[in-house]
Design an enzyme around this catalytic site. Structure first.
Site, short mmCIF file in Angstrom:
data_model
loop_
_atom_site.label_atom_id
_atom_site.label_comp_id
_atom_site.label_asym_id
_atom_site.label_seq_id
_atom_site.Cartn_x
_atom_site.Cartn_y
_atom_site.Cartn_z
N HIS A 50 -21.19 4.84 -9.38
CA HIS A 50 -21.90 5.00 -10.65
C HIS A 50 -23.16 5.84 -10.37
O HIS A 50 -23.65 5.88 -9.24
CB HIS A 50 -22.37 3.66 -11.22
CG HIS A 50 -21.30 2.64 -11.42
ND1 HIS A 50 -20.80 1.86 -10.40
CD2 HIS A 50 -20.65 2.24 -12.54
CE1 HIS A 50 -19.90 1.03 -10.87
NE2 HIS A 50 -19.78 1.24 -12.17
N ASP B 72 -25.83 3.87 -8.72
CA ASP B 72 -25.57 3.43 -7.35
C ASP B 72 -26.26 4.36 -6.35
O ASP B 72 -26.76 3.91 -5.32
CB ASP B 72 -24.07 3.44 -7.04
CG ASP B 72 -23.27 2.50 -7.89
OD1 ASP B 72 -23.84 1.49 -8.34
OD2 ASP B 72 -22.07 2.76 -8.11
N ASP C 203 -13.74 -10.36 -7.34
CA ASP C 203 -13.70 -9.08 -6.60
C ASP C 203 -13.51 -9.28 -5.10
O ASP C 203 -14.25 -8.72 -4.28
CB ASP C 203 -14.99 -8.28 -6.85
CG ASP C 203 -15.00 -7.61 -8.21
OD1 ASP C 203 -13.92 -7.48 -8.81
OD2 ASP C 203 -16.08 -7.22 -8.68
#
Length: 433
Positions: free
Chosen positions: A97, A100, A305
């Site tokens: 992103h 990030d 995740d």
């Protein structure tokens, strides 16, 4: 040096070296393609280089050596860590992103300038590296401005800010040679239906996507646009609930030809589906673009995740990828090491084991397909009959079908043979036959 490991290489199934690939051999050809081309494995910037191990009940546990006092020093150190990680693991792609890579400035203009500095450092590394960008995306969910949505925000200035972030990230993704661009609507949905103008928000979301398509075409970005479905979290109910919901939305708003899907395993389970189910829905509609490789915990109701090491699941997933003849993009490890796994080397172990799990899954899926295809053909073989062909070809009517069966005393259906299938699956996975 951030990762205290040697370069991980393929040594084969008989190797006793834990930090060696037993099944992932990038040059090995399987079903007409090299393994590296089936997978295009990618490391996710956010979980791998940004995460500090926080959770809703506790503070940071990771003291990564690339975390510095100055935010720009941290941003540049993370780039160093990325390319060292890829060099040592053989991972050839990364995803990120915008936020990030670097922190947000006081204004969007300032944020873009900060981002550009980090992008320049990545481009310098790329000149002497085989590491490439799989896809880029914009973070339209973390900042407080997006608390009530980005594309579906009730505030047009928030909508505009989100659009500007996507515009910039399309530019950056094109600049870095990314294969695709992903949109995930984490805040696009509702927490209270009574307070929601659903028709307006649907219109806003569609208009947002229309502008994304227009800009992508105008700048000549040749990568694939993708939407990533997820049913909930952080929003109570998200508009991109699952693959079927997204495909319906795209059809309704004449956007179907412009987007594919990025399917995440854990998002599938949150929607009450298996990973393979979501892959198949996307595949059957010609919309399987990329995969976020991870897994969830079926005993928990949130997006855990975890790294995907379940060989049953990787085998069933690779069955669908084989049937799709590969992906436009690849496999992004949208996964994080557990909060108590505090050493940087744990990140290496996680990726190596998951890459091996998918490589083994690919090999097993080839064998499984050989066994299962005849079983499927036998199950539906009666549609090769005259009446079966007429049904399939649209050459019969309700009247004709009624006359065909009205005097029959019994209609028998063949055994499903599910238990035999389960034996075959285990025989393939454990027997290698």
């Amino acid at each position: 040096m951030y990762f205290n490991v040697e370069k991980v290489v393929y040594e084969g199934p008989s190797s006793k070296n834990l930090l060696a690939y037993k099944f992932y051999n990038p040059e090995e050809e399987i079903a007409g393609k090299k393994m590296r081309d089936w997978f295009r494995f990618a490391v996710a910037y956010w979980h791998t280089f940004n995460s500090r191990g926080e959770d809703p009940f506790g503070s940071a546990t990771f003291e990564r050596p690339w975390f510095k006092k100055d935010p720009m020093d941290t941003a540049f150190a993370k780039v160093d860590a990325l390319f060292e990680f890829c060099e040592k693991t053989g991972v050839e792609y990364f995803t990120f992103h915008d936020r990030d890579l670097a922190h947000e400035g006081l204004t969007l203009r300032e944020s873009n300038k900060i981002l550009d500095k980090v992008v320049e450092k990545i481009k310098e590394y790329m000149k002497s590296s085989n590491v490439k960008l799989l896809w880029g995306t914009a973070n339209l969910f973390s900042h407080p401005r997006y608390a009530q949505g980005a594309a579906t925000s009730p505030n047009p200035l928030v909508f505009s800010y989100a659009a500007s972030q996507v515009k910039k990230m399309l530019d950056v993704t094109k600049e870095l040679g990314g294969l695709g661009y992903v949109l995930w609507g984490g805040r696009e949905g509702y927490d209270n239906l009574l307070l929601t103008d659903s028709a307006l928000e649907e219109k806003l979301f569609a208009r947002f996507l229309e502008m994304v398509v227009e800009y992508k075409e105008r700048i000549g970005f040749n990568g694939v646009l993708m939407i990533e479905p997820k049913p909930k979290e952080p929003t109570k109910h998200q508009y991109d609930f699952d693959a079927s919901t997204v495909l319906y939305f795209l059809k309704k708003h004449n956007l179907f030809e412009h987007f594919k899907l990025n399917i995440e395993a854990n998002h599938a389970t949150l929607a009450g589906h298996t990973f393979a189910h979501e892959l198949r829905v996307a595949r059957l509609n010609g919309k399987l673009g990329s995969i976020d490789a991870n897994r969830g915990d079926l005993l928990l109701g949130w997006d855990t995740d975890q790294f995907p090491t379940d060989v049953y699941e990787t085998t069933f997933a690779m069955y669908e990828v084989l049937e799709n003849n590969g992906l436009d993009c690849g496999f992004n490890f949208d996964a994080k090491v557990r909060r108590a796994s505090i050493d940087p080397e744990d990140i290496v172990y996680a990726h190596v084991s998951s890459m091996d799990a998918f490589a083994l899954g690919l090999k097993l899926a080839v064998k499984l397909r050989e066994k299962v295809k005849p079983m499927i053909e036998e199950r539906y073989s009666e549609y090769n009959s005259e009446i079966g062909m007429k049904i399939l070809e649209g050459k019969t009517t309700l009247d004709e079908l009624s006359s065909y069966v009205e005097d029959l005393t019994d209609v028998r259906v063949k055994s499903l043979k599910q238990e035999l299938l389960e034996m075959v699956i285990n025989d393939v996975i454990f027997g290698g036959r």
